[in-house]
Design a protein around this motif. Structure first.
Motif: not given
Ligand code: ZN
Length: 496
Positions: A253, A299, A303, A336
């Motif tokens: 990641d 993000n 994500r 997350n």
């Protein structure tokens, strides 16, 4: 005819060329250059910087800037002259001798800091830090307007229009709402398994998926390249040459999201129009606005479960042994995962801004309240314990972790958190304008990217970040959007 402006152009083009060459050397130094090249290249870089400054501070340039005020210039030309005037003003207010002393100090201080961090010995860095703070305060005092606080002068350098009054409100809101939310989340006892993200992920496969993802989100490989460096970063020479780096380790990641993050920075620079690029206004509006774009990609897009709906299969295909049995939902939960930690650069999206809050409070004390630097390690540790529930066991994972202060950068940190908050406010607005998650699920990045280009990227530095945010969303900066975004997202993910 605008004679003064045309003459000024010749100077600016020279300055730009020196700047571009310097940036290219710095990029090369971090990526391809042989290890032994360092000291020699440093001298070249030093000369190029010196040449840049001597062009900008040439008395003739100052005269031309004055004459430009009388000429009939376009808005862009006016903005370029304004930027230049500001830069000259900034340089002029500090006596050359003191500036030289400060440069000498900063060329040493990063090394002293690195040694101190390695030895976990704050005391060996403290006297240098004290000097850096003294210079910083002195320089700020030369530049301060009537009644202006010193820390406000520094904050303004990185993010125009954001002073302590605004930031106290911003960080105050974070502290009041996020600290208890984080506590609730960690107390919930919900465990997230992310063990499958660590393992034997080959560099070659990570690079292949990294390139795929960069292109997927909109990084244009005709105008950019991707390389490897110790820490990921983005460099831009102009809108047709933007370079990103990443690094690879056994946590897959790390590279996945650093590539998306740096792509966000790069897409911003690639979106600068041709008539602005290679001018003083031909780059991102501010540090904070730049981080808003990179974090938006990393993000808010990267994500987001919707983002992975069309591409998770592609990732599984790249890493069948590691991810075949891992469902999309497991993967999204894992990337997350919230875990209060000590190191800012490794922080998750939820706790990240609390790391910045701590630095903001401490910088304010250092600049405005004459905090004794000897007190720093203890205050740092106490604040980590209070806001994040973790306490560093030494200064390497505490007050010495970031390079910024050793380079004489005070007032820089808040931009990191502001960037995330700008992004959340943009996101709230965009969700009203388009079916954001629906587009992601369809694999349609174009509409989202186009919105950012049209409303942010194409202005370069023609407007401040705050003005841009206002023009796009119709509202002034409002930190509540950020809190709502985080509590909503993580509330759902953690079922609290
Ligand atoms: Zn960044």
């Amino acid at each position: 005819m605008n004679k003064a402006y045309e003459q000024l152009q010749t100077y600016l083009e020279r300055a730009q060329a020196f700047q571009t060459a310097r940036v290219l050397f710095e990029w090369d130094n971090e990526t391809l250059a042989p290890r032994a090249a360092g000291p020699n290249t440093s001298r070249v870089v030093g000369t190029l910087s010196g040449e840049y400054f001597s062009v900008i501070t040439d008395p003739e340039v100052k005269k031309l800037v004055k004459e430009c005020e009388k000429e009939d210039l376009t808005e862009t030309e006016k903005a370029i002259v304004r930027e230049l005037a500001e830069e000259i003003d900034k340089l002029e207010k500090v006596p050359a001798k003191e500036y030289r002393e400060f440069s000498e100090l900063t060329s040493e201080s990063a090394r002293i800091w690195a040694d101190a961090r390695k030895k976990k010995d704050f005391d060996s860095f403290a006297p240098t830090l004290k000097k850096l703070i003294e210079y910083t305060k002195k320089f700020a005092s030369y530049r301060a307007g009537e009644g202006q606080k010193l820390y406000d002068v520094l904050l303004d350098d990185y993010e125009k229009g954001f002073d302590m009054e605004t930031l106290d409100r911003f960080f105050g809101t974070l502290k009041e709402q996020l600290v208890p939310f984080l506590k609730k989340l960690t107390d919930s006892g919900v465990k997230v398994d992310d063990s499958f993200l660590t393992g034997d992920y080959s560099e070659r496969d990570q690079e292949a998926i990294g390139r795929f993802l960069a292109e997927y989100v909109g990084f244009d490989f005709d105008k950019g390249v991707m390389a490897v460096s110790a820490h990921p970063f983005t460099t831009n020479l102009h809108n047709k040459d933007v370079r990103i780096t990443t690094s690879y380790n056994n946590h897959v990641d790390d590279s996945l999201f650093s590539v998306i993050h740096e792509s966000g920075h790069a897409i911003y620079e690639m979106g600068i129009p041709d008539d602005l690029t290679q001018t003083l206004v031909g780059t991102g509006a501010s540090m904070g606005m730049h981080e808003s774009q990179s974090r938006f990609f990393e993000n808010i897009i990267g994500r987001n479960r919707a983002f992975w709906v069309p591409v998770y299969g592609r990732l599984q295909k790249q890493f069948p042994a590691q991810l075949k049995e891992v469902s999309l939902d497991q993967f999204v939960k894992a990337v997350n995962k919230v875990e209060p930690s000590l190191i800012r650069t490794q922080a998750d999206e939820l706790t990240y801004s609390l790391h910045v809050l701590i630095r903001y409070e401490i910088e304010k004390m250092l600049i405005e309240e004459d905090l004794d630097v000897e007190e720093l390690p203890r205050i740092w540790a106490d604040k980590y314990e209070e806001y994040l529930g973790v306490r560093p066991k030494d200064v390497a994972e505490g007050v010495l972790q970031d390079i910024h202060w050793s380079q004489g950068s005070f007032g820089y940190f808040p931009s990191y958190a502001l960037g995330s908050a700008f992004g959340a406010q943009l996101y709230a607005y965009m969700k009203k304008e388009m079916d954001f998650e629906g587009l992601l699920e369809k694999g349609d990045m174009g509409r989202i990217r186009e919105f950012l280009r049209e409303n942010i990227h194409r202005y370069g530095k023609l407007k401040t970040s705050r003005q841009m945010l206002k023009d796009v969303t119709g509202e002034d900066f409002d930190p509540q959007y950020y809190i709502d975004y985080l509590t909503d997202k993580y509330g759902k993910l953690y079922g609290i």
